[in-house]
Design an enzyme around this catalytic site. Structure first.
Site, PDB file in Angstrom:
ATOM      1  CG  ASP A 105     100.490  66.929  27.913  1.00 19.13           C
ATOM      2  OD1 ASP A 105      99.808  66.395  27.129  1.00 19.13           O
ATOM      3  OD2 ASP A 105     100.057  67.711  28.654  1.00 19.13           O
ATOM      4  CG  HIS A 115      99.292  59.354  23.370  1.00 19.51           C
ATOM      5  ND1 HIS A 115      98.488  58.398  23.614  1.00 19.51           N
ATOM      6  CD2 HIS A 115      99.114  60.010  24.610  1.00 19.51           C
ATOM      7  CE1 HIS A 115      98.288  58.077  24.722  1.00 19.51           C
ATOM      8  NE2 HIS A 115      98.486  59.008  25.350  1.00 19.51           N
ATOM      9  CB  THR A 174      90.711  64.200  33.141  1.00 25.52           C
ATOM     10  OG1 THR A 174      89.945  64.062  32.114  1.00 25.52           O
ATOM     11  CG2 THR A 174      91.322  62.892  33.576  1.00 25.52           C
TER      12      THR A 174
HETATM   13  P1  IMP Z   1      89.233  67.465  30.769  1.00 24.03           P
HETATM   14  O1  IMP Z   1      89.966  66.150  30.590  1.00 24.03           O
HETATM   15  O2  IMP Z   1      89.145  68.164  29.535  1.00 24.03           O
HETATM   16  O3  IMP Z   1      87.978  67.497  31.402  1.00 24.03           O
HETATM   17  O4  IMP Z   1      90.122  68.526  31.474  1.00 24.03           O
HETATM   18  C1  IMP Z   1      90.385  68.450  33.015  1.00 24.03           C
HETATM   19  C2  IMP Z   1      92.027  68.824  33.208  1.00 24.03           C
HETATM   20  O5  IMP Z   1      92.865  67.761  32.766  1.00 24.03           O
HETATM   21  C3  IMP Z   1      92.356  69.928  32.637  1.00 24.03           C
HETATM   22  O6  IMP Z   1      93.348  70.636  33.415  1.00 24.03           O
HETATM   23  C4  IMP Z   1      93.103  69.654  31.470  1.00 24.03           C
HETATM   24  O7  IMP Z   1      94.041  70.577  30.778  1.00 24.03           O
HETATM   25  C5  IMP Z   1      93.767  68.329  31.909  1.00 24.03           C
HETATM   26  N1  IMP Z   1      93.994  67.377  30.892  1.00 24.03           N
HETATM   27  C6  IMP Z   1      93.101  66.583  30.329  1.00 24.03           C
HETATM   28  N2  IMP Z   1      93.808  65.604  29.134  1.00 24.03           N
HETATM   29  C7  IMP Z   1      95.045  66.190  29.397  1.00 24.03           C
HETATM   30  C8  IMP Z   1      96.179  65.675  28.673  1.00 24.03           C
HETATM   31  O8  IMP Z   1      96.001  64.718  27.891  1.00 24.03           O
HETATM   32  N3  IMP Z   1      97.193  66.391  29.112  1.00 24.03           N
HETATM   33  C9  IMP Z   1      97.358  67.116  29.901  1.00 24.03           C
HETATM   34  N4  IMP Z   1      96.400  67.684  30.521  1.00 24.03           N
HETATM   35  C10 IMP Z   1      95.132  67.253  30.525  1.00 24.03           C
END
Ligand code: IMP
Length: 462
Positions: A16, A44, A277
């Site tokens: 972000d 985005h 992630t």
């Molecule tokens: P996942 O990617 O949904 O498996 O989430 C894993 C971690 O990454 C969590 O803490 C999410 O909040 C964070 N996360 C995943 N994608 C984003 C993003 O685009 N921006 C900010 N945090 C993200």
């Protein structure tokens, strides 16, 4: 002679950071934009003459009709989300003829989302706070070598459904097994207070039936028939040999942008594991996911927000839980583009910045969203942490240690704020002095400074 230019745009923090705006700006002169990794867990935000969009899968170069946009091999591609995103852009008059998909991208379906939620539930207090988009389970399938790739959408849809059916059989078995184990535990608990007990074959039979009944519909291939037929119709024509497109472009000395999602601190290998992630948002990961040989990389731009945000669980030593944090959250609309969750907000963290620089070797920095800090009062910048009475001057990647750290501020770490609206400023020297000093104190010597949400709200420092 002009050489090919390959520019990786990579998040330097926890995602972000405003990468969309930088990519949207650079894409005006790019021949190709490739999204390299992650899935619709990313979002985005782009504001340009077409309107304001939250892009999740489609590269931000889509607004330039002369740019080819590729969803790359490293992406976890949810066909349902992609079709919705395409529909929304189409309705706003954005042409989509320049969108292509790598056949190597892995597909994400509702059952991945169900598994994501289930895994989070099972983690209890150790929850990651995922976006619930099934990204982890999709990459698990990829690593287990049972994933379904976009190439399958180009053939007979019933072959894909058949492959899915095989994949789902083992997932159902695992779920029935898990449900059954839970049912047996609760049976023993209720009948024998958890102690050793006897379960008749008849009871077990009944529990198997109940366990199987608890399996959601999304674990059956028939559930996907309509989706797969639609995806075959709408997406198959744009699934093509994107490696060939990219390599032809490299030979024609074109400008290629690699679009990163998330951020360095969420990288599966180098982030704050396990609160990360499941893909690799570092520059190396962007090259891998886009299939561009490292020797072609000419620039790597690290995008950092002028303050810090994080969504989900995990340590964040500069987090602000006070009124100023709330003010920044509200001013910056710091709510997830994907989930709407409030983002945690904090002061700029130079330890995290230094770590991201070390792991990526960025050739340039973009410092974004400086305008959000106008009128939020005096600020602080963090140069060291305190961990159990010790001073740390470098970023700990062990998530447990990070979670135990707090930011330690000295008198010099306080920075006077500014109140002026800076969104119209286009030259560094026209920024309020306090804003100039603030940028100088972040250590990041930026090439770009974001001062507003629109494409043109950008200071470019020569
Ligand atoms: P996942 O990617 O949904 O498996 O989430 C894993 C971690 O990454 C969590 O803490 C999410 O909040 C964070 N996360 C995943 N994608 C984003 C993003 O685009 N921006 C900010 N945090 C993200």
């Amino acid at each position: 002679m002009r050489k090919p230019e390959v520019i990786a745009v990579c998040g330097g923090q926890w995602g972000d950071e405003g990468k969309g705006k930088i990519i949207d700006y650079l894409a005006q002169e790019a021949d190709v934009v490739i999204r390299a990794q992650g899935g619709d867990n990313a979002g985005h935000t782009v504001v340009n003459p077409f309107g304001k969009f939250g892009l999740h899968l489609i590269p931000a170069g889509i607004f330039n009709p002369f740019t080819e946009n590729i969803i790359g091999a490293g992406v976890a591609l949810n066909p349902k989300s992609l079709m919705e995103e395409m529909e929304n852009l189409s309705q706003h008059g954005v042409p989509l003829d320049n969108l292509k998909i790598s056949p190597k991208a892995h597909l994400v379906f509702d059952y991945h989302e169900e598994l994501d939620k289930l895994q989070e539930q099972l983690k209890g207090n150790g929850k990651i706070g995922t976006t619930g988009r099934g990204i982890g389970p999709c990459y698990m399938d990829k690593a287990e070598r049972v994933g379904l790739r976009a190439e399958l959408l180009t053939g007979d849809p019933y072959i894909l459904l058949d492959e899915m059916s095989k994949a789902l059989k083992s997932k159902r078995d695992a779920l029935v097994g898990r449900n059954l184990a839970a049912a047996v535990d609760s049976y023993l608990e209720s009948e024998y207070g958890g102690g050793p007990g006897f379960i008749s074959n008849e009871d077990i039979g009944r529990m198997v039936v109940v366990s199987a009944d608890l399996i959601p519909d999304s674990f059956h291939a028939e559930y996907y028939e309509e989706l797969i037929l639609n995806a075959h119709r709408l997406l198959a024509p744009i699934i093509t040999d994107t490696d060939e497109i990219v390599h032809q472009r490299l030979n024609k000395n074109s400008r290629i942008l690699i679009e990163g999602a998330h951020g360095t601190l969420l990288d599966l290998d180098h982030g704050t594991y396990p609160m990360v992630t499941s893909s690799s948002p570092t520059v190396a990961g962007l090259l891998l996911g886009s299939g561009i040989p490292p020797k072609y990389l000419t620039r790597s731009i690290g995008v950092f927000k002028a303050y810090q945000t994080r969504v989900g669980a995990g340590g964040m030593p500069t987090e602000l839980k006070d009124a100023q944090g709330e003010l920044i959250r509200q001013k910056g609309h710091e709510f997830g583009t994907t989930t709407g969750r409030p983002r945690r907000v904090g002061y700029f963290d130079t330890l995290a910045w230094e770590y991201a620089m070390k792991m990526n070797g960025f050739s340039e920095i973009a410092l974004t969203r400086l305008d959000i800090l106008s009128g939020v009062g005096d600020l602080k910048i963090c140069y060291e942490y305190e961990h159990k009475g010790e001073i740390l001057e470098s970023f700990p990647t062990d998530s447990r240690i990070l979670g135990e750290c707090s930011a330690r501020y000295l008198e010099n770490d306080k920075k006077e704020g500014w109140d002026e609206d800076i969104s119209g400023v286009r030259r560094f020297e026209d920024l309020p002095l306090n804003a100039q000093n603030y940028i100088g104190s972040t250590i990041a010597k930026p090439k770009f400074v974001g001062v507003g949400e629109k494409r043109e709200d950008l200071i470019i420092i020569k």
